[in-house]
Design an enzyme around this catalytic site. Structure first.
Site, PDB file in Angstrom:
ATOM      1  N   SER A 130       0.810  -1.217   0.000  1.00 15.97           N
ATOM      2  CA  SER A 130       0.000   0.000   0.000  1.00 15.97           C
ATOM      3  C   SER A 130       0.844   1.267   0.000  1.00 15.97           C
ATOM      4  O   SER A 130       0.374   2.322  -0.425  1.00 15.97           O
ATOM      5  CB  SER A 130      -0.953   0.014   1.205  1.00 15.97           C
ATOM      6  OG  SER A 130      -0.231   0.140   2.418  1.00 15.97           O
ATOM      7  N   LYS A 161       0.909   4.817   6.947  1.00 19.62           N
ATOM      8  CA  LYS A 161       0.141   5.592   5.986  1.00 19.62           C
ATOM      9  C   LYS A 161       0.571   7.056   6.068  1.00 19.62           C
ATOM     10  O   LYS A 161       1.096   7.522   7.083  1.00 19.62           O
ATOM     11  CB  LYS A 161      -1.356   5.492   6.260  1.00 19.62           C
ATOM     12  CG  LYS A 161      -1.964   4.111   5.998  1.00 19.62           C
ATOM     13  CD  LYS A 161      -1.956   3.754   4.533  1.00 19.62           C
ATOM     14  CE  LYS A 161      -2.642   2.412   4.277  1.00 19.62           C
ATOM     15  NZ  LYS A 161      -1.863   1.282   4.816  1.00 19.62           N
TER      16      LYS A 161
END
Length: 212
Positions: free
Chosen positions: A132, A170
């Site tokens: 990701s 993230k």
């Protein structure tokens, strides 16, 4: 040849270290001036060895380059600090709900780092699983995290999600009161933080390393 005084030698060491860090971090003096808010003449006097900064300014420079103060103030040997003591940084695995992040139950191993190359603060590693954050952080990489409760907008953070049981990496983005955890890989969806979908920042990502 005229021998340098102690003060002159300290200024020379500091200037050499600062200029090395500029090259290592791919920064310029203009970047330092803009990002720190220090006066241009003052910054340039440090990098030229004309003046020596106060302790609070040295700490600010260390924080800016993500290095300990000694990397700025102490003489280096072939780009390395004289001190070579190793520190074992814990690698965090699955998070046991309610346990402190570095509790024994959460640690799956350690990575050794030279003590005097590490930034200040409580540090731990996360082992990146998945794509990701690719290509910024590839699958299998180890990411060094400094524990802190918040990060600046756009910075990469280690964040607890799924009821404080999973740590993820993230990029934190804020739009007004909305907080989103953004993947760098556009094939993945953002994680929107809501009361029903909470998240808690564990710390700031500082550097990445990977084993071959």
């Amino acid at each position: 040849m005229k021998q340098l005084t102690t003060a002159q030698k300290q200024r020379e060491i500091l200037a050499n270290n600062l200029n090395e860090l500029l090259e290592l971090k791919r920064k310029t003096q203009a970047d330092v001036i803009r990002d720190t808010g220090f006066a241009e003449a003052t910054v340039r006097s440090w990098f030229s060895g004309e003046k020596y900064p106060r302790l609070d300014k040295i700490q600010a420079l260390a924080d800016y380059f993500n290095v300990p103060r000694s990397r700025i103030t102490e003489e280096q040997i072939d780009g390395m600090l004289k001190v070579s003591q190793l520190v074992s940084i814990p690698i965090i695995g699955d998070i046991a709900c309610g346990d402190p992040i570095t509790a024994v139950e959460n640690i799956q191993g350690y990575r050794d780092e030279a003590a005097d190359t590490l930034p200040t603060g409580n540090l731990f590693y996360l082992h990146c699983k998945g794509n990701s954050m690719a290509p910024t952080i590839p699958n299998g990489a180890y990411v060094l995290i400094r524990q802190q409760p918040d990060v600046e907008d756009g910075e990469i953070a280690a964040v607890l999600v799924n009821g404080d049981t999973e740590a993820t990496l993230k990029r934190v983005k804020r739009q007004g009161s909305l907080v989103m955890l953004m993947p760098d890989n556009q094939s993945y969806d953002p994680y929107v933080v809501t009361p029903d979908n909470p998240a808690r920042i564990l710390g700031k990502a500082l550097k990445m390393s990977a084993d071959l």
